[in-house]
Scaffold this motif. Sequence first.
Motif, mmCIF file in Angstrom:
data_model
loop_
_atom_site.group_PDB
_atom_site.id
_atom_site.type_symbol
_atom_site.label_atom_id
_atom_site.label_comp_id
_atom_site.label_asym_id
_atom_site.label_seq_id
_atom_site.Cartn_x
_atom_site.Cartn_y
_atom_site.Cartn_z
ATOM 1 N N GLY A 69 -52.644 -24.660 2.071
ATOM 2 C CA GLY A 69 -53.758 -26.780 1.878
ATOM 3 C C GLY A 69 -52.724 -27.081 2.827
ATOM 4 O O GLY A 69 -52.779 -26.536 4.049
ATOM 5 N N THR A 70 -53.371 -28.410 2.190
ATOM 6 C CA THR A 70 -52.605 -29.495 3.646
ATOM 7 C C THR A 70 -50.304 -30.224 2.736
ATOM 8 O O THR A 70 -50.419 -31.180 3.325
ATOM 9 C CB THR A 70 -53.204 -30.599 3.525
ATOM 10 O OG1 THR A 70 -53.943 -30.924 1.619
ATOM 11 C CG2 THR A 70 -54.557 -30.770 3.975
ATOM 12 N N ASP A 71 -50.059 -28.915 2.526
ATOM 13 C CA ASP A 71 -48.864 -28.993 1.559
ATOM 14 C C ASP A 71 -47.947 -29.473 2.673
ATOM 15 O O ASP A 71 -46.362 -29.597 2.582
ATOM 16 C CB ASP A 71 -48.596 -28.024 0.819
ATOM 17 C CG ASP A 71 -49.325 -27.715 -0.286
ATOM 18 O OD1 ASP A 71 -49.626 -28.815 -0.504
ATOM 19 O OD2 ASP A 71 -49.367 -27.163 -1.256
ATOM 20 N N TYR A 72 -48.825 -28.959 4.251
ATOM 21 C CA TYR A 72 -47.351 -28.897 5.378
ATOM 22 C C TYR A 72 -47.069 -30.623 5.528
ATOM 23 O O TYR A 72 -46.901 -30.734 6.335
ATOM 24 C CB TYR A 72 -47.886 -28.185 6.798
ATOM 25 C CG TYR A 72 -49.680 -28.536 6.782
ATOM 26 C CD1 TYR A 72 -49.404 -30.143 7.538
ATOM 27 C CD2 TYR A 72 -50.553 -28.483 6.259
ATOM 28 C CE1 TYR A 72 -50.782 -30.965 8.277
ATOM 29 C CE2 TYR A 72 -52.044 -29.135 6.526
ATOM 30 C CZ TYR A 72 -52.282 -30.077 7.222
ATOM 31 O OH TYR A 72 -52.945 -30.433 8.240
ATOM 32 N N ARG A 73 -48.035 -31.515 5.267
ATOM 33 C CA ARG A 73 -47.950 -32.680 5.101
ATOM 34 C C ARG A 73 -46.386 -33.458 4.506
ATOM 35 O O ARG A 73 -45.895 -34.338 5.436
ATOM 36 C CB ARG A 73 -49.195 -33.426 4.797
ATOM 37 C CG ARG A 73 -50.670 -33.069 5.469
ATOM 38 C CD ARG A 73 -51.381 -33.810 5.223
ATOM 39 N NE ARG A 73 -52.855 -33.577 6.206
ATOM 40 C CZ ARG A 73 -54.075 -34.141 5.182
ATOM 41 N NH1 ARG A 73 -53.678 -34.816 4.552
ATOM 42 N NH2 ARG A 73 -54.943 -33.444 5.860
ATOM 43 N N ARG A 103 -56.316 -28.022 12.081
ATOM 44 C CA ARG A 103 -57.037 -26.898 10.422
ATOM 45 C C ARG A 103 -59.106 -27.268 10.622
ATOM 46 O O ARG A 103 -59.307 -27.118 9.701
ATOM 47 C CB ARG A 103 -56.740 -28.047 9.696
ATOM 48 C CG ARG A 103 -56.755 -27.701 8.550
ATOM 49 C CD ARG A 103 -56.360 -28.344 6.894
ATOM 50 N NE ARG A 103 -56.482 -28.253 5.895
ATOM 51 C CZ ARG A 103 -56.896 -27.290 5.137
ATOM 52 N NH1 ARG A 103 -56.031 -25.974 5.651
ATOM 53 N NH2 ARG A 103 -57.421 -27.084 3.794
ATOM 54 N N ASN A 104 -59.426 -28.645 11.314
ATOM 55 C CA ASN A 104 -61.092 -29.056 11.234
ATOM 56 C C ASN A 104 -61.386 -27.456 12.570
ATOM 57 O O ASN A 104 -62.357 -27.458 12.058
ATOM 58 C CB ASN A 104 -61.138 -29.861 12.362
ATOM 59 C CG ASN A 104 -60.791 -31.274 11.377
ATOM 60 O OD1 ASN A 104 -60.512 -31.234 9.723
ATOM 61 N ND2 ASN A 104 -60.069 -32.557 11.300
ATOM 62 N N LYS A 130 -46.376 -30.448 14.661
ATOM 63 C CA LYS A 130 -46.806 -31.385 12.694
ATOM 64 C C LYS A 130 -48.092 -31.494 13.631
ATOM 65 O O LYS A 130 -49.273 -32.212 12.529
ATOM 66 C CB LYS A 130 -45.851 -32.089 12.437
ATOM 67 C CG LYS A 130 -46.498 -32.298 11.279
ATOM 68 C CD LYS A 130 -44.815 -32.854 9.700
ATOM 69 C CE LYS A 130 -45.720 -32.766 8.992
ATOM 70 N NZ LYS A 130 -44.473 -34.193 8.148
ATOM 71 N N CYS A 163 -50.380 -20.964 12.887
ATOM 72 C CA CYS A 163 -51.521 -20.612 11.939
ATOM 73 C C CYS A 163 -51.253 -18.900 11.941
ATOM 74 O O CYS A 163 -51.628 -18.331 12.348
ATOM 75 C CB CYS A 163 -52.508 -21.240 12.910
ATOM 76 S SG CYS A 163 -53.957 -21.103 11.858
ATOM 77 N N SER A 212 -53.848 -21.916 6.546
ATOM 78 C CA SER A 212 -52.625 -21.888 5.984
ATOM 79 C C SER A 212 -51.416 -22.153 7.457
ATOM 80 O O SER A 212 -51.477 -21.349 8.556
ATOM 81 C CB SER A 212 -52.822 -21.433 5.230
ATOM 82 O OG SER A 212 -52.385 -20.055 5.290
ATOM 83 N N TYR A 213 -50.412 -22.663 7.655
ATOM 84 C CA TYR A 213 -48.928 -22.742 8.291
ATOM 85 C C TYR A 213 -47.546 -22.070 8.209
ATOM 86 O O TYR A 213 -48.126 -22.381 6.466
ATOM 87 C CB TYR A 213 -49.364 -24.188 8.231
ATOM 88 C CG TYR A 213 -50.345 -24.392 9.331
ATOM 89 C CD1 TYR A 213 -50.495 -23.921 10.765
ATOM 90 C CD2 TYR A 213 -51.130 -25.379 9.068
ATOM 91 C CE1 TYR A 213 -52.062 -24.807 10.520
ATOM 92 C CE2 TYR A 213 -52.330 -25.862 9.220
ATOM 93 C CZ TYR A 213 -52.692 -25.275 10.469
ATOM 94 O OH TYR A 213 -54.131 -26.390 10.314
ATOM 95 N N ASP A 268 -53.551 -31.154 12.019
ATOM 96 C CA ASP A 268 -54.751 -31.625 11.103
ATOM 97 C C ASP A 268 -55.940 -31.118 12.111
ATOM 98 O O ASP A 268 -56.928 -30.635 11.388
ATOM 99 C CB ASP A 268 -54.667 -33.383 11.030
ATOM 100 C CG ASP A 268 -54.187 -33.634 9.723
ATOM 101 O OD1 ASP A 268 -54.182 -32.538 8.784
ATOM 102 O OD2 ASP A 268 -53.235 -34.373 9.681
#
Length: 71
Positions: A41-45, A22-23, A15, A6, A29-30, A19
């Motif tokens: 953002g959530t691009d790590y998904r 992130r909350n 992984k 992080c 960001s990772y 989520d």
Amino acid sequence: MVSFSCENCGDVLTKKKLDPHRNQCRGASYTCIDCHTYFHGTDYRAHTSCITEAQKYEGSLFKGKKTKAQQ
């Protein structure tokens, strides 16, 4: 197993824990620890494949396994 760092607080997470983290950690960001790829953002998904340990440590000396088409 792929681990992520992080960029906001410095925690190292797997992984499946990104989520929930992130909350808790606003503006998180990772960065993938194995391939050093930054995710906003959530691009790590979408990060489903990464370099192998052999590629990471052998660098330019790495020679992957030959597939049937290459033989």
